[in-house]
Enzyme design. Structure first.
Site, mmCIF file in Angstrom:
data_model
loop_
_atom_site.group_PDB
_atom_site.id
_atom_site.type_symbol
_atom_site.label_atom_id
_atom_site.label_comp_id
_atom_site.label_asym_id
_atom_site.label_seq_id
_atom_site.Cartn_x
_atom_site.Cartn_y
_atom_site.Cartn_z
ATOM 1 N N HIS A 89 48.044 2.682 63.843
ATOM 2 C CA HIS A 89 47.864 3.531 65.026
ATOM 3 C C HIS A 89 48.754 2.806 66.271
ATOM 4 O O HIS A 89 48.172 1.666 66.494
ATOM 5 C CB HIS A 89 46.499 3.666 65.477
ATOM 6 C CG HIS A 89 45.842 4.541 64.637
ATOM 7 N ND1 HIS A 89 45.188 5.936 64.925
ATOM 8 C CD2 HIS A 89 45.493 4.716 63.175
ATOM 9 C CE1 HIS A 89 44.534 6.506 64.050
ATOM 10 N NE2 HIS A 89 44.604 5.362 62.851
ATOM 11 N N CYS A 109 49.215 3.280 69.198
ATOM 12 C CA CYS A 109 48.339 3.059 70.376
ATOM 13 C C CYS A 109 47.506 1.715 70.416
ATOM 14 O O CYS A 109 46.973 1.187 71.419
ATOM 15 C CB CYS A 109 47.323 4.156 70.684
ATOM 16 S SG CYS A 109 46.041 4.487 69.526
ATOM 17 N N HIS A 127 44.778 11.020 71.658
ATOM 18 C CA HIS A 127 44.654 10.286 72.791
ATOM 19 C C HIS A 127 45.719 9.855 73.514
ATOM 20 O O HIS A 127 45.729 10.031 74.680
ATOM 21 C CB HIS A 127 43.650 9.353 72.612
ATOM 22 C CG HIS A 127 42.220 9.874 71.834
ATOM 23 N ND1 HIS A 127 41.644 9.062 70.887
ATOM 24 C CD2 HIS A 127 41.394 10.790 71.903
ATOM 25 C CE1 HIS A 127 40.529 9.402 70.645
ATOM 26 N NE2 HIS A 127 40.633 10.810 71.228
ATOM 27 N N HIS A 128 46.686 9.481 72.884
ATOM 28 C CA HIS A 128 47.826 8.742 73.576
ATOM 29 C C HIS A 128 49.229 9.399 73.140
ATOM 30 O O HIS A 128 50.219 9.149 73.956
ATOM 31 C CB HIS A 128 47.920 7.480 73.187
ATOM 32 C CG HIS A 128 46.596 6.733 73.485
ATOM 33 N ND1 HIS A 128 45.655 6.429 72.694
ATOM 34 C CD2 HIS A 128 46.332 5.972 74.640
ATOM 35 C CE1 HIS A 128 44.548 5.883 73.295
ATOM 36 N NE2 HIS A 128 44.990 5.521 74.473
ATOM 37 N N CYS A 180 48.567 10.495 67.828
ATOM 38 C CA CYS A 180 47.125 10.305 68.125
ATOM 39 C C CYS A 180 46.952 11.193 69.391
ATOM 40 O O CYS A 180 47.892 11.358 70.038
ATOM 41 C CB CYS A 180 47.294 8.623 68.533
ATOM 42 S SG CYS A 180 45.960 8.503 69.773
HETATM 43 N N1 LIG Z 1 38.179 7.188 66.057
HETATM 44 C C1 LIG Z 1 39.377 7.231 66.299
HETATM 45 N N2 LIG Z 1 39.818 6.514 67.416
HETATM 46 C C2 LIG Z 1 41.109 6.671 67.547
HETATM 47 C C3 LIG Z 1 41.918 7.339 66.730
HETATM 48 N N3 LIG Z 1 43.286 7.224 67.412
HETATM 49 C C4 LIG Z 1 43.013 6.504 68.604
HETATM 50 N N4 LIG Z 1 41.725 5.941 68.697
HETATM 51 C C5 LIG Z 1 41.126 5.462 69.917
HETATM 52 O O1 LIG Z 1 40.640 6.377 70.988
HETATM 53 C C6 LIG Z 1 40.149 5.631 71.935
HETATM 54 C C7 LIG Z 1 40.390 6.272 73.146
HETATM 55 O O2 LIG Z 1 39.748 5.611 73.955
HETATM 56 P P1 LIG Z 1 39.667 5.536 75.806
HETATM 57 O O3 LIG Z 1 38.968 4.403 76.428
HETATM 58 O O4 LIG Z 1 39.344 6.909 76.188
HETATM 59 O O5 LIG Z 1 41.333 5.368 75.825
HETATM 60 P P2 LIG Z 1 42.177 4.001 76.460
HETATM 61 O O6 LIG Z 1 41.419 3.392 77.674
HETATM 62 O O7 LIG Z 1 43.469 4.135 76.367
HETATM 63 O O8 LIG Z 1 41.662 2.915 75.483
HETATM 64 P P3 LIG Z 1 42.340 1.631 74.772
HETATM 65 O O9 LIG Z 1 43.160 2.007 73.548
HETATM 66 O O10 LIG Z 1 41.173 0.726 74.173
HETATM 67 O O11 LIG Z 1 43.102 1.127 75.903
HETATM 68 C C8 LIG Z 1 40.738 4.199 71.936
HETATM 69 O O12 LIG Z 1 39.807 3.512 71.417
HETATM 70 C C9 LIG Z 1 41.694 4.364 70.707
HETATM 71 O O13 LIG Z 1 41.987 3.257 69.752
HETATM 72 C C10 LIG Z 1 41.672 7.788 65.718
HETATM 73 O O14 LIG Z 1 42.173 8.511 64.911
HETATM 74 N N5 LIG Z 1 40.217 7.784 65.391
HETATM 75 ZN ZN LIG Z 2 45.733 6.712 70.421
#
Ligand SMILES: Nc1nc2c(ncn2[C@@H]2O[C@H](COP(=O)(O)OP(=O)(O)OP(=O)(O)O)[C@@H](O)[C@H]2O)c(=O)[nH]1
Ligand SMILES: [Zn+2]
Length: 198
Positions: free
Chosen positions: A149, A151, A82-83, A80
């Protein structure tokens, strides 16, 4: 932005160990930065692969075979963006050949070339489908990814068991409902598929 040296990457891992609250100098952690950096070479091996290259070799001696080719249940491990934690799932790929077919293993290699990068699932789905479409010029391409996922399961919202399903349908799979239905029936979408859990 040049690629950092191995030493710089290992130093960054030592910072993260300290950030986690531990001591990178204690015996059990001394070799950890080296291991982590070597693991990263595996996790992110996709950046060194040119996906178009994988599909260059095609076979045209197929005696007129013109039905869909499906490779289903291709397990992948991605990360991922993001994480930076794993996305683990399965890909299902189909195409409707136009005289040329590609070696079967190349479809799985194509999945890995895009999976072994920092990803979001939607982007990976499009990248696989569009690369197959552009290099093979088939009559249609279908890609479905289903993945869990980490995360979402090991942190944050903690919803283990939820899986994300994404798809991209091109050509005949987009335009012709019966072609799409045949693909879904072959991969067992109508009967439910077991997604490996992260
Ligand atoms: N659309 C999509 N979202 C993803 C994917 N992998 C991770 N995410 C999402 O990316 C988002 C990042 O959101 P942020 O609010 O910036 O991060 P965060 O504060 O860590 O969010 P939380 O996971 O809700 O705690 C999260 O909602 C994840 O679930 C993916 O492959 N596709
Ligand atoms: Zn993630």
């Amino acid at each position: 932005m040049g690629k950092p040296t191995r030493e710089e990457a290992e130093a960054a891992v030592r910072v993260l160990i300290r950030w986690a609250g531990d001591d990178p100098q204690r015996e059990g952690l001394l070799d950890t930065p080296g291991r982590v950096v070597r693991s990263y070479e595996e996790f992110f091996a996709g950046y060194a692969i040119d996906p178009a290259d994988l599909l260059q070799r095609t076979f045209s001696e197929v005696d007129g075979y013109d039905e869909m080719v499906v490779l289903k249940d291709i397990r992948f491990e991605s990360y991922c963006e993001h994480h930076m934690v794993p996305i683990i799932g399965k890909a299902h790929i189909a195409y409707l050949p136009d005289r040329r077919v590609v070696g079967l293993s190349k479809l799985a290699r194509l999945v890995d070339a895009f999976a072994k990068r920092l990803q979001i699932q939607e982007k990976m789905t499009v990248q696989i489908a569009d690369m197959l479409d552009a290099t093979l010029n088939p009559k249609g391409v279908a890609v479905i990814l289903e993945a869990s996922h980490q995360c979402m399961s090991t942190r944050g919202v903690h919803k283990a068991g939820a899986s994300m399903v994404t798809s991209r349908m091109l050509g005949a799979f987009r335009e012709d409902a019966s072609t799409r239905r045949e693909f879904l029936a072959i991969i067992g979408q109508s009967t439910g598929i077991h997604v490996p859990q992260a």
